[in-house]
Design a protein around this motif. Structure first.
Motif, mmCIF file in Angstrom:
data_model
loop_
_atom_site.group_PDB
_atom_site.id
_atom_site.type_symbol
_atom_site.label_atom_id
_atom_site.label_comp_id
_atom_site.label_asym_id
_atom_site.label_seq_id
_atom_site.Cartn_x
_atom_site.Cartn_y
_atom_site.Cartn_z
ATOM 1 N N GLY A 163 9.329 -4.688 0.727
ATOM 2 C CA GLY A 163 8.523 -4.308 1.870
ATOM 3 C C GLY A 163 8.092 -5.543 2.630
ATOM 4 N N ILE A 164 6.885 -5.516 3.128
ATOM 5 C CA ILE A 164 6.378 -6.582 3.962
ATOM 6 C C ILE A 164 6.435 -7.928 3.246
ATOM 7 C CG2 ILE A 164 4.320 -7.436 5.148
ATOM 8 C CD1 ILE A 164 5.565 -4.964 6.427
ATOM 9 N N LEU A 221 1.672 -7.671 -3.729
ATOM 10 C CA LEU A 221 0.782 -8.429 -2.843
ATOM 11 C C LEU A 221 0.458 -9.783 -3.443
ATOM 12 C CD1 LEU A 221 -1.823 -5.620 -2.003
ATOM 13 C CD2 LEU A 221 0.206 -6.249 -0.681
ATOM 14 N N VAL A 239 4.163 -2.010 -3.676
ATOM 15 C CA VAL A 239 4.646 -3.211 -3.000
ATOM 16 C C VAL A 239 3.818 -4.420 -3.451
ATOM 17 C CG1 VAL A 239 5.017 -4.301 -0.756
ATOM 18 C CG2 VAL A 239 5.338 -1.835 -1.025
ATOM 19 N N PRO A 276 3.397 0.989 5.976
ATOM 20 C CA PRO A 276 3.740 1.339 4.593
ATOM 21 C C PRO A 276 5.233 1.611 4.463
ATOM 22 C CG PRO A 276 2.571 3.146 5.661
ATOM 23 C CD PRO A 276 2.478 1.959 6.580
ATOM 24 N N SER A 277 5.848 0.918 3.522
ATOM 25 C CA SER A 277 7.301 1.051 3.374
ATOM 26 C C SER A 277 7.682 2.149 2.410
ATOM 27 C CB SER A 277 7.904 -0.277 2.872
ATOM 28 O OG SER A 277 7.392 -0.559 1.585
ATOM 29 N N TYR A 336 0.241 -2.829 -3.824
ATOM 30 C CA TYR A 336 -0.347 -1.683 -3.132
ATOM 31 C C TYR A 336 0.538 -0.469 -3.373
ATOM 32 C CZ TYR A 336 -2.352 1.252 0.512
ATOM 33 O OH TYR A 336 -2.960 2.286 1.188
ATOM 34 N N ARG A 395 -0.454 -9.881 3.460
ATOM 35 C CA ARG A 395 0.478 -8.898 2.890
ATOM 36 C C ARG A 395 -0.185 -7.521 2.813
ATOM 37 N NH1 ARG A 395 2.258 -12.751 -2.192
ATOM 38 N NH2 ARG A 395 3.738 -14.100 -1.059
ATOM 39 N N ILE A 397 1.196 -4.178 4.690
ATOM 40 C CA ILE A 397 1.710 -2.972 4.037
ATOM 41 C C ILE A 397 0.865 -1.761 4.401
ATOM 42 C CG2 ILE A 397 0.394 -3.215 1.867
ATOM 43 C CD1 ILE A 397 3.997 -1.915 2.405
ATOM 44 N N LYS A 398 -0.409 -1.957 4.684
ATOM 45 C CA LYS A 398 -1.229 -0.818 5.094
ATOM 46 C C LYS A 398 -0.893 -0.390 6.518
ATOM 47 C CE LYS A 398 -5.352 -0.043 3.735
ATOM 48 N NZ LYS A 398 -6.805 -0.089 3.537
ATOM 49 N N THR A 454 1.774 2.630 -2.341
ATOM 50 C CA THR A 454 1.807 3.298 -1.036
ATOM 51 C C THR A 454 1.743 4.807 -1.169
ATOM 52 O OG1 THR A 454 4.220 3.285 -1.039
ATOM 53 C CG2 THR A 454 3.100 1.441 0.052
#
Ligand SMILES: [Fe+2]
Length: 260
Positions: free
Chosen positions: A40-41, A208, A206, A253-254, A182, A245, A249-250, A184
């Protein structure tokens, strides 16, 4: 035979609208699953380079970590660690290349070249990506979390102090990695630990904050005294990177609940 690239879908090049061979789909699916599990991010998507003819993975430059003179983690320790990371990137490229031509007619779950490549791909790629998270969140100086990140840590662990105690204890409990991520799907922070790069990564979580507890991360500086290394890691943790990060992601969100 692969046709001339005409467009990009996601991170991957495809021939034309949907014209992807079964073998390519298999490779793409495996890589995508790995990226989703760890990335993700925060995965810093530069790891995937879809340019035709280029190798798909490129080592990121973390040489600034030696210039920053981390407190308690020597430049020599970082330099050796970076060589290890670069090896994972090199093997990721090698496996990616071999998957293009692997014999799929001999596929077998006890042993087959395809099975071995797919298994080791997750080890090599995750080895590269987790190290990018790790090096990426080094470089702070006795910082503390703030804002939304601090609130989320306090909600999950009670206080920042309790979280740090948990992080260090988790660091003593695992043989490879401790990851704060996180979730998701559930919408909260979670912790998980790995003994190997490619085992026990929960889906939809994901990374962080990533802590490397393999002996190679601290043996030069501390021998087998992992506790001192964990204290040094805490002092050098870059909370701004972790917060960035988290925000990312918030915001994007992936991995929402895609099982429905
Ligand atoms: Fe490492």
């Amino acid at each position: 035979m692969r046709k001339k690239t005409s467009e990009l879908i996601g991170n991957y090049e495809v021939t034309d609208a949907g014209a992807v061979t079964r073998r390519e789909m298999l490779v793409m699916g495996a890589v995508a699953a790995t990226a989703a599990a760890v990335g993700g991010i925060g995965a810093q998507a530069a790891v995937i380079n879809p340019a035709p003819g280029a190798e798909p993975y490129a080592a990121k430059d973390f040489s600034d970590l030696t210039a920053k003179k981390l407190e308690g983690i020597s430049a020599g320790q970082i330099e050796q660690h970076l060589k290890l990371y670069q090896g994972y990137v090199k093997k990721s490229n090698e496996i990616y290349s071999k998957l293009k031509d692997v014999d799929i007619t001999s596929a077998n779950a006890t042993y087959s070249p395809l099975r071995e490549l797919l298994m080791e791909q997750s080890y090599a790629v995750n080895g590269a990506v987790y190290h990018e998270f790790y090096f990426g969140n080094l470089g702070g100086k006795d910082g503390e979390p703030s804002g939304e990140l601090r609130a989320a840590l306090e909600e999950r662990w009670g206080s920042t102090s309790k979280f740090m105690d948990f992080l260090k204890a988790a660091g003593k409990s695992m043989r490879g990695w401790v990851i704060i991520g996180y979730n998701t799907r559930a919408g909260h922070l979670d912790a998980f630990g790995l003994d190997f790069h490619n085992m026990w990564s929960p889906a939809n979580t994901v990374p962080l904050l990533v802590l490397d507890v393999y002996e190679h991360a601290y043996m030069i500086d501390y021998g087998i005294d992992r506790g001192k290394y964990l204290d040094a890691f805490a002092r050098n943790l870059d909370w701004d990177v972790v917060a960035k990060r988290f925000t990312g992601i918030k915001t994007h969100p992936s991995g929402p609940d895609t099982t429905a």
